[in-house]
Design a protein around this motif. Structure first.
Motif, PDB file in Angstrom:
ATOM      1  N   GLY A  92       5.048   8.703   1.157  1.00 37.26           N
ATOM      2  CA  GLY A  92       5.317   7.322   1.545  1.00 37.26           C
ATOM      3  C   GLY A  92       5.586   7.189   3.027  1.00 37.26           C
ATOM      4  O   GLY A  92       5.088   6.269   3.685  1.00 37.26           O
ATOM      5  N   LEU A  93       6.376   8.107   3.577  1.00 38.31           N
ATOM      6  CA  LEU A  93       6.643   8.076   5.014  1.00 38.31           C
ATOM      7  C   LEU A  93       5.365   8.310   5.810  1.00 38.31           C
ATOM      8  O   LEU A  93       5.100   7.604   6.797  1.00 38.31           O
ATOM      9  N   ALA A  94       4.553   9.279   5.382  1.00 38.77           N
ATOM     10  CA  ALA A  94       3.316   9.587   6.100  1.00 38.77           C
ATOM     11  C   ALA A  94       2.361   8.396   6.095  1.00 38.77           C
ATOM     12  O   ALA A  94       1.740   8.077   7.126  1.00 38.77           O
ATOM     13  N   VAL A  95       2.245   7.709   4.955  1.00 37.38           N
ATOM     14  CA  VAL A  95       1.369   6.539   4.874  1.00 37.38           C
ATOM     15  C   VAL A  95       1.858   5.434   5.802  1.00 37.38           C
ATOM     16  O   VAL A  95       1.065   4.798   6.515  1.00 37.38           O
ATOM     17  N   SER A  96       3.162   5.200   5.813  1.00 37.33           N
ATOM     18  CA  SER A  96       3.714   4.171   6.709  1.00 37.33           C
ATOM     19  C   SER A  96       3.447   4.512   8.170  1.00 37.33           C
ATOM     20  O   SER A  96       3.093   3.636   8.971  1.00 37.33           O
ATOM     21  N   LEU A  97       3.601   5.779   8.534  1.00 35.25           N
ATOM     22  CA  LEU A  97       3.343   6.185   9.916  1.00 35.25           C
ATOM     23  C   LEU A  97       1.870   6.033  10.276  1.00 35.25           C
ATOM     24  O   LEU A  97       1.531   5.704  11.425  1.00 35.25           O
ATOM     25  N   LEU A  98       0.977   6.256   9.314  1.00 35.95           N
ATOM     26  CA  LEU A  98      -0.454   6.070   9.576  1.00 35.95           C
ATOM     27  C   LEU A  98      -0.767   4.614   9.919  1.00 35.95           C
ATOM     28  O   LEU A  98      -1.612   4.341  10.774  1.00 35.95           O
ATOM     29  N   PHE A  99      -0.085   3.680   9.253  1.00 37.11           N
ATOM     30  CA  PHE A  99      -0.322   2.263   9.545  1.00 37.11           C
ATOM     31  C   PHE A  99       0.135   1.890  10.953  1.00 37.11           C
ATOM     32  O   PHE A  99      -0.327   0.882  11.499  1.00 37.11           O
ATOM     33  N   LEU A 100       1.051   2.679  11.519  1.00 36.76           N
ATOM     34  CA  LEU A 100       1.496   2.394  12.885  1.00 36.76           C
ATOM     35  C   LEU A 100       0.372   2.544  13.898  1.00 36.76           C
ATOM     36  O   LEU A 100       0.447   2.000  15.004  1.00 36.76           O
ATOM     37  N   TRP A 141       0.825  -1.209   0.000  1.00 32.14           N
ATOM     38  CA  TRP A 141       0.000   0.000   0.000  1.00 32.14           C
ATOM     39  C   TRP A 141       0.861   1.261   0.000  1.00 32.14           C
ATOM     40  O   TRP A 141       0.529   2.262  -0.639  1.00 32.14           O
ATOM     41  N   THR A 142       1.973   1.199   0.712  1.00 34.52           N
ATOM     42  CA  THR A 142       2.880   2.350   0.721  1.00 34.52           C
ATOM     43  C   THR A 142       3.460   2.596  -0.661  1.00 34.52           C
ATOM     44  O   THR A 142       3.525   3.737  -1.140  1.00 34.52           O
ATOM     45  N   SER A 143       3.889   1.522  -1.322  1.00 33.99           N
ATOM     46  CA  SER A 143       4.441   1.645  -2.665  1.00 33.99           C
ATOM     47  C   SER A 143       3.406   2.212  -3.630  1.00 33.99           C
ATOM     48  O   SER A 143       3.720   3.066  -4.477  1.00 33.99           O
ATOM     49  N   LEU A 144       2.160   1.757  -3.508  1.00 36.62           N
ATOM     50  CA  LEU A 144       1.089   2.262  -4.374  1.00 36.62           C
ATOM     51  C   LEU A 144       0.857   3.753  -4.136  1.00 36.62           C
ATOM     52  O   LEU A 144       0.724   4.536  -5.092  1.00 36.62           O
ATOM     53  N   ALA A 145       0.830   4.166  -2.876  1.00 36.28           N
ATOM     54  CA  ALA A 145       0.620   5.586  -2.550  1.00 36.28           C
ATOM     55  C   ALA A 145       1.762   6.447  -3.081  1.00 36.28           C
ATOM     56  O   ALA A 145       1.534   7.549  -3.606  1.00 36.28           O
ATOM     57  N   VAL A 146       2.983   5.956  -2.951  1.00 36.92           N
ATOM     58  CA  VAL A 146       4.150   6.701  -3.439  1.00 36.92           C
ATOM     59  C   VAL A 146       4.065   6.923  -4.942  1.00 36.92           C
ATOM     60  O   VAL A 146       4.264   8.040  -5.444  1.00 36.92           O
ATOM     61  N   ASN A 147       3.737   5.877  -5.671  1.00 34.67           N
ATOM     62  CA  ASN A 147       3.730   5.991  -7.120  1.00 34.67           C
ATOM     63  C   ASN A 147       2.578   6.845  -7.639  1.00 34.67           C
ATOM     64  O   ASN A 147       2.752   7.634  -8.574  1.00 34.67           O
TER      65      ASN A 147
END
Length: 440
Positions: free
Chosen positions: A200-208, A162-168
């Motif tokens: 990408g960083l923001a999406v990863s932090l949201l999953f935390l 999901w992070t990769s998809l959001a980044v792209n």
């Protein structure tokens, strides 16, 4: 865990990882495609140079993902929630610290990387613009590496997808807007990619937010004995990456020394290796996550079953890819290039590329096992031995065999990695790895 359930777990981890691996190259591909339609070859050359500069930097720091996943996986297997929280915070501390250091050292880094790339004057000026903007994404990129490793260790590879998809998606939207709507040129391409990195960083932090992380004081995070173990694991993985980079760069350099046609042939054939690696890396990530989990739980039986099952998947995929490359490899190369001279020359070396899957699948699976079990010193030793074999064969045989020697050295290097890891893997039934002491 029954074998059928184990296979389902392997696939549940591998498939999202494969999806993330396949979409990750789009970040550079989007920049290249946009630059390629800006009206001059110098824009494309500048993006190519800038991409190589950042690939060299971030490839060097890829240990942040690998080292974190093994430690987090062991903490997960030991059900040690305190250790899980500490590992994440230590990894992010190192990632953000390294990112800030890259920003502070950007000028000497810029000059050194441009010296290595040696572009012409026009491309160099634009590459500098690209670099000076995109360097501010370093903390985001390295932070995402750390988070990706932690999520994988926690047996959650879907976050990577999901992070990769959001980044792209954000990269495509931002870059197209800045370049074509606001007419920003190369700075627009760089700002679009920079935006995507922080997204990408923001999406990863949201999953935390799905995890109940414990509060940890700075004194506990910075405990010297645990930091020392963290850096030991990551230092071994970093040196392994240096060996990998040395082989890759020398392969390219030796190909270039034989002329543009051979360089183009090797570049095309290496796409077959990259395609296979995107898929096999998914199973390597699955082995990484599960090896960490079973090592932390001190479950040697499940660890051995997982290795056998993942090797089975690797062998099956290797056979499928070998058949595809043997029967359709020439057609695939025809899609990538229309140059008749290059395609004709590639036929002489095609069988080397066909042999990649069967000779290389073991190295991918063992890499995951060694990283998950944090057997990083043995991982480094196996890579160093394989690298020595590559350079020795290339040195001895290149004068007489030319490009065939280069490919023989590369195939031998892949096979040697898996063979040496098989020999170095600890066989004692009471030693699944370092154990659940991930962090205290």
């Amino acid at each position: 865990m029954k074998l059928s359930g184990l296979n389902r777990k392997i696939l549940a981890l591998a498939i999202p990882s494969i999806a993330a691996n396949i979409t990750t190259p789009l970040l550079g591909l989007v920049d290249t495609a946009i630059a390629g339609h800006m009206g001059s070859a110098v824009f494309l050359a500048a993006i190519a140079v800038g991409s190589v500069m950042f690939n060299m930097v971030y490839w060097f720091f890829s240990f942040l993902r690998a080292g974190t996943s093994g430690l987090a996986g062991q903490a997960c297997g030991a059900a040690d929630t305190r250790a899980q929280s500490l590992i994440l915070r230590r990894s992010l501390l190192v990632a953000f610290g390294a990112g800030v250091a890259l920003i502070l050292l950007q000028r000497p880094l810029e000059y050194g990387l441009l010296w290595l790339a040696s572009p012409d004057a026009g491309a160099e000026a634009l590459a500098r613009q690209y670099f000076r903007i995109l360097i501010y994404g370093a903390p985001a990129m390295l932070g995402t590496y750390a988070l990706s490793g932690w999520f994988l260790g926690m047996q959650n590879s879907r976050v990577l997808m999901w992070t990769s998809l959001a980044v792209n998606l954000s990269n495509i939207a931002a870059s197209l807007t800045l370049v074509y709507a606001l007419r920003m040129g190369i700075p627009g391409v760089a700002c679009g990619t920079l935006t995507a990195q922080w997204v990408g960083l923001a999406v990863s932090l949201l999953f935390l937010r799905r995890y109940r992380l414990q509060r940890c004081g700075w004194r506990e995070i910075a405990r010297w004995d645990e930091l020392r173990r963290f850096f030991k694991v990551n230092f071994d993985v970093m040196l392994r990456t240096v060996c990998l980079m040395a082989v890759t760069m020398w392969f390219t350099r030796a190909g270039a020394s034989q002329g543009s046609v051979i360089l183009a042939v090797n570049t095309l054939l290496m796409q077959l290796f990259l395609l296979f690696s995107y898929v096999m890396d998914g199973f390597a990530f699955a082995a990484e996550a599960l090896a960490g989990r079973f090592t932390g739980a001190r479950d040697r039986r499940s660890l051995d079953s997982m290795i056998k099952a993942t090797m089975g998947w690797g062998l099956a995929l290797a056979l499928v890819f070998t058949a595809i490359y043997f029967l359709g490899g020439e057609s695939f190369l025809g899609i990538l290039s229309s140059d008749r001279d290059v395609l004709a020359a590639s036929r002489e070396y095609a069988l080397w590329a066909v042999s990649i899957p069967l000779c290389g699948f073991g190295a991918f699976v063992w890499d995951g096992v060694y990283i998950g079990a944090t057997l990083t010193r043995r991982l480094l030793l196996s890579m160093a031995g394989a690298t020595a074999i590559f350079f020795l064969l290339q040195y001895l045989l290149f004068p007489s065999l030319g490009n065939h020697a280069l490919w023989l050295a590369f195939i031998s290097y892949l096979f040697a990695r898996g063979a040496l890891q098989t020999l170095l893997y600890p066989r004692s039934p009471n030693r699944p790895g370092p154990g659940p002491r991930a962090a205290r």
